[in-house]
Design a protein around this motif. Sequence first.
Motif, PDB file in Angstrom:
ATOM      1  N   LYS A 185     -39.504  14.286  -0.927  1.00  0.00           N
ATOM      2  CA  LYS A 185     -39.440  14.134   0.527  1.00  0.00           C
ATOM      3  C   LYS A 185     -38.875  12.742   0.787  1.00  0.00           C
ATOM      4  O   LYS A 185     -39.489  11.740   0.410  1.00  0.00           O
ATOM      5  CB  LYS A 185     -40.814  14.305   1.147  1.00  0.00           C
ATOM      6  CG  LYS A 185     -41.324  15.729   0.999  1.00  0.00           C
ATOM      7  CD  LYS A 185     -42.529  15.969   1.852  1.00  0.00           C
ATOM      8  CE  LYS A 185     -43.169  17.304   1.623  1.00  0.00           C
ATOM      9  NZ  LYS A 185     -42.407  18.462   1.734  1.00  0.00           N
ATOM     10  N   VAL A 186     -37.701  12.726   1.403  1.00  0.00           N
ATOM     11  CA  VAL A 186     -36.976  11.473   1.586  1.00  0.00           C
ATOM     12  C   VAL A 186     -36.475  11.332   3.019  1.00  0.00           C
ATOM     13  O   VAL A 186     -36.387  12.310   3.761  1.00  0.00           O
ATOM     14  CB  VAL A 186     -35.788  11.373   0.602  1.00  0.00           C
ATOM     15  CG1 VAL A 186     -36.267  11.256  -0.835  1.00  0.00           C
ATOM     16  CG2 VAL A 186     -34.859  12.566   0.728  1.00  0.00           C
ATOM     17  N   THR A 187     -36.102  10.095   3.362  1.00  0.00           N
ATOM     18  CA  THR A 187     -35.571   9.811   4.692  1.00  0.00           C
ATOM     19  C   THR A 187     -34.726   8.541   4.672  1.00  0.00           C
ATOM     20  O   THR A 187     -34.797   7.759   3.724  1.00  0.00           O
ATOM     21  CB  THR A 187     -36.706   9.658   5.720  1.00  0.00           C
ATOM     22  OG1 THR A 187     -36.148   9.652   7.033  1.00  0.00           O
ATOM     23  CG2 THR A 187     -37.525   8.400   5.500  1.00  0.00           C
ATOM     24  N   LEU A 188     -33.968   8.369   5.745  1.00  0.00           N
ATOM     25  CA  LEU A 188     -33.306   7.103   6.049  1.00  0.00           C
ATOM     26  C   LEU A 188     -33.700   6.654   7.458  1.00  0.00           C
ATOM     27  O   LEU A 188     -33.044   5.813   8.059  1.00  0.00           O
ATOM     28  CB  LEU A 188     -31.776   7.252   5.943  1.00  0.00           C
ATOM     29  CG  LEU A 188     -31.223   7.435   4.537  1.00  0.00           C
ATOM     30  CD1 LEU A 188     -29.729   7.720   4.572  1.00  0.00           C
ATOM     31  CD2 LEU A 188     -31.507   6.207   3.679  1.00  0.00           C
ATOM     32  N   MET A 189     -34.786   7.224   7.987  1.00  0.00           N
ATOM     33  CA  MET A 189     -35.278   6.857   9.317  1.00  0.00           C
ATOM     34  C   MET A 189     -35.814   5.423   9.279  1.00  0.00           C
ATOM     35  O   MET A 189     -36.703   5.120   8.482  1.00  0.00           O
ATOM     36  CB  MET A 189     -36.389   7.799   9.759  1.00  0.00           C
ATOM     37  CG  MET A 189     -35.947   9.212   9.993  1.00  0.00           C
ATOM     38  SD  MET A 189     -37.335  10.359  10.256  1.00  0.00           S
ATOM     39  CE  MET A 189     -38.168   9.604  11.635  1.00  0.00           C
ATOM     40  N   PRO A 190     -35.293   4.549  10.132  1.00  0.00           N
ATOM     41  CA  PRO A 190     -35.736   3.142  10.099  1.00  0.00           C
ATOM     42  C   PRO A 190     -37.244   2.959  10.245  1.00  0.00           C
ATOM     43  O   PRO A 190     -37.815   2.087   9.590  1.00  0.00           O
ATOM     44  CB  PRO A 190     -34.990   2.510  11.273  1.00  0.00           C
ATOM     45  CG  PRO A 190     -33.764   3.346  11.416  1.00  0.00           C
ATOM     46  CD  PRO A 190     -34.206   4.751  11.084  1.00  0.00           C
ATOM     47  N   ASP A 191     -37.923   3.780  11.043  1.00  0.00           N
ATOM     48  CA  ASP A 191     -39.356   3.584  11.232  1.00  0.00           C
ATOM     49  C   ASP A 191     -40.195   4.075  10.051  1.00  0.00           C
ATOM     50  O   ASP A 191     -41.397   3.836  10.004  1.00  0.00           O
ATOM     51  CB  ASP A 191     -39.827   4.233  12.532  1.00  0.00           C
ATOM     52  CG  ASP A 191     -39.645   5.737  12.553  1.00  0.00           C
ATOM     53  OD1 ASP A 191     -38.770   6.260  11.844  1.00  0.00           O
ATOM     54  OD2 ASP A 191     -40.394   6.399  13.296  1.00  0.00           O
ATOM     55  N   TYR A 224     -35.602  -2.989   5.398  1.00  0.00           N
ATOM     56  CA  TYR A 224     -34.502  -2.034   5.481  1.00  0.00           C
ATOM     57  C   TYR A 224     -33.549  -2.375   6.611  1.00  0.00           C
ATOM     58  O   TYR A 224     -32.346  -2.240   6.471  1.00  0.00           O
ATOM     59  CB  TYR A 224     -35.014  -0.603   5.656  1.00  0.00           C
ATOM     60  CG  TYR A 224     -33.898   0.369   5.947  1.00  0.00           C
ATOM     61  CD1 TYR A 224     -33.036   0.778   4.943  1.00  0.00           C
ATOM     62  CD2 TYR A 224     -33.672   0.841   7.228  1.00  0.00           C
ATOM     63  CE1 TYR A 224     -31.999   1.641   5.202  1.00  0.00           C
ATOM     64  CE2 TYR A 224     -32.638   1.714   7.498  1.00  0.00           C
ATOM     65  CZ  TYR A 224     -31.805   2.103   6.481  1.00  0.00           C
ATOM     66  OH  TYR A 224     -30.771   2.944   6.746  1.00  0.00           O
ATOM     67  N   LEU A 225     -34.066  -2.806   7.736  1.00  0.00           N
ATOM     68  CA  LEU A 225     -33.213  -3.087   8.889  1.00  0.00           C
ATOM     69  C   LEU A 225     -32.146  -4.117   8.555  1.00  0.00           C
ATOM     70  O   LEU A 225     -31.023  -4.028   9.022  1.00  0.00           O
ATOM     71  CB  LEU A 225     -34.054  -3.535  10.086  1.00  0.00           C
ATOM     72  CG  LEU A 225     -35.024  -2.469  10.599  1.00  0.00           C
ATOM     73  CD1 LEU A 225     -35.874  -3.045  11.729  1.00  0.00           C
ATOM     74  CD2 LEU A 225     -34.294  -1.228  11.051  1.00  0.00           C
ATOM     75  N   SER A 226     -32.471  -5.072   7.711  1.00  0.00           N
ATOM     76  CA  SER A 226     -31.473  -6.067   7.306  1.00  0.00           C
ATOM     77  C   SER A 226     -30.531  -5.510   6.237  1.00  0.00           C
ATOM     78  O   SER A 226     -29.513  -6.115   5.935  1.00  0.00           O
ATOM     79  CB  SER A 226     -32.148  -7.340   6.805  1.00  0.00           C
ATOM     80  OG  SER A 226     -32.871  -7.068   5.619  1.00  0.00           O
ATOM     81  N   GLU A 227     -30.851  -4.350   5.675  1.00  0.00           N
ATOM     82  CA  GLU A 227     -30.032  -3.746   4.620  1.00  0.00           C
ATOM     83  C   GLU A 227     -29.182  -2.583   5.124  1.00  0.00           C
ATOM     84  O   GLU A 227     -28.547  -1.892   4.338  1.00  0.00           O
ATOM     85  CB  GLU A 227     -30.932  -3.250   3.485  1.00  0.00           C
ATOM     86  CG  GLU A 227     -31.695  -4.353   2.792  1.00  0.00           C
ATOM     87  CD  GLU A 227     -32.702  -3.822   1.781  1.00  0.00           C
ATOM     88  OE1 GLU A 227     -32.819  -2.599   1.635  1.00  0.00           O
ATOM     89  OE2 GLU A 227     -33.368  -4.643   1.156  1.00  0.00           O
ATOM     90  N   MET A 228     -29.161  -2.341   6.436  1.00  0.00           N
ATOM     91  CA  MET A 228     -28.427  -1.191   6.998  1.00  0.00           C
ATOM     92  C   MET A 228     -26.963  -1.177   6.553  1.00  0.00           C
ATOM     93  O   MET A 228     -26.452  -0.158   6.140  1.00  0.00           O
ATOM     94  CB  MET A 228     -28.497  -1.199   8.521  1.00  0.00           C
ATOM     95  CG  MET A 228     -29.833  -0.791   9.081  1.00  0.00           C
ATOM     96  SD  MET A 228     -30.147   0.959   8.938  1.00  0.00           S
ATOM     97  CE  MET A 228     -29.324   1.552  10.388  1.00  0.00           C
ATOM     98  N   TRP A 264     -35.151   6.876   0.927  1.00  0.00           N
ATOM     99  CA  TRP A 264     -36.518   6.393   0.742  1.00  0.00           C
ATOM    100  C   TRP A 264     -37.451   7.558   0.469  1.00  0.00           C
ATOM    101  O   TRP A 264     -37.530   8.495   1.258  1.00  0.00           O
ATOM    102  CB  TRP A 264     -36.950   5.631   1.985  1.00  0.00           C
ATOM    103  CG  TRP A 264     -38.279   4.980   1.841  1.00  0.00           C
ATOM    104  CD1 TRP A 264     -39.437   5.369   2.440  1.00  0.00           C
ATOM    105  CD2 TRP A 264     -38.594   3.844   1.051  1.00  0.00           C
ATOM    106  NE1 TRP A 264     -40.458   4.533   2.060  1.00  0.00           N
ATOM    107  CE2 TRP A 264     -39.973   3.586   1.213  1.00  0.00           C
ATOM    108  CE3 TRP A 264     -37.854   3.013   0.218  1.00  0.00           C
ATOM    109  CZ2 TRP A 264     -40.616   2.536   0.567  1.00  0.00           C
ATOM    110  CZ3 TRP A 264     -38.491   1.973  -0.424  1.00  0.00           C
ATOM    111  CH2 TRP A 264     -39.853   1.735  -0.249  1.00  0.00           C
ATOM    112  N   ASP A 265     -38.143   7.516  -0.651  1.00  0.00           N
ATOM    113  CA  ASP A 265     -39.144   8.517  -1.033  1.00  0.00           C
ATOM    114  C   ASP A 265     -40.406   8.212  -0.230  1.00  0.00           C
ATOM    115  O   ASP A 265     -41.093   7.220  -0.491  1.00  0.00           O
ATOM    116  CB  ASP A 265     -39.400   8.411  -2.538  1.00  0.00           C
ATOM    117  CG  ASP A 265     -40.450   9.369  -3.063  1.00  0.00           C
ATOM    118  OD1 ASP A 265     -41.263   9.871  -2.270  1.00  0.00           O
ATOM    119  OD2 ASP A 265     -40.469   9.598  -4.279  1.00  0.00           O
TER     120      ASP A 265
END
Length: 86
Positions: A33-39, A45-49, A66-67
């Motif tokens: 179960k993965v995502t790229l949702m910032p929250d 992560y926000l600085s790595e967008m 992100w797992d």
Amino acid sequence: MSQFERDTILKDLLVNVMAIYFVNNENKNSEIKVTLMPDRMPKNYLSEMEQEKTFHSENPDVIAAWDVLNGRWLTINVSSIESKTK
């Protein structure tokens, strides 16, 4: 899996947690179960967008996400993905 499907998965990951079913390195069926949702990502992560966008443009054969269950980054070979659900 085609480039179109990969791009669709990347777009879906930005707004969903997805279950991805794939064949792992040991030739066994796996689910993550993965995502790229910032929250749902670590705060840094926000600085790595921009880095994430560059990674995906330079590595068309993999998806990094992100797992959410194990709290870590994973890369998935696009060719090993068998199915996905939102």
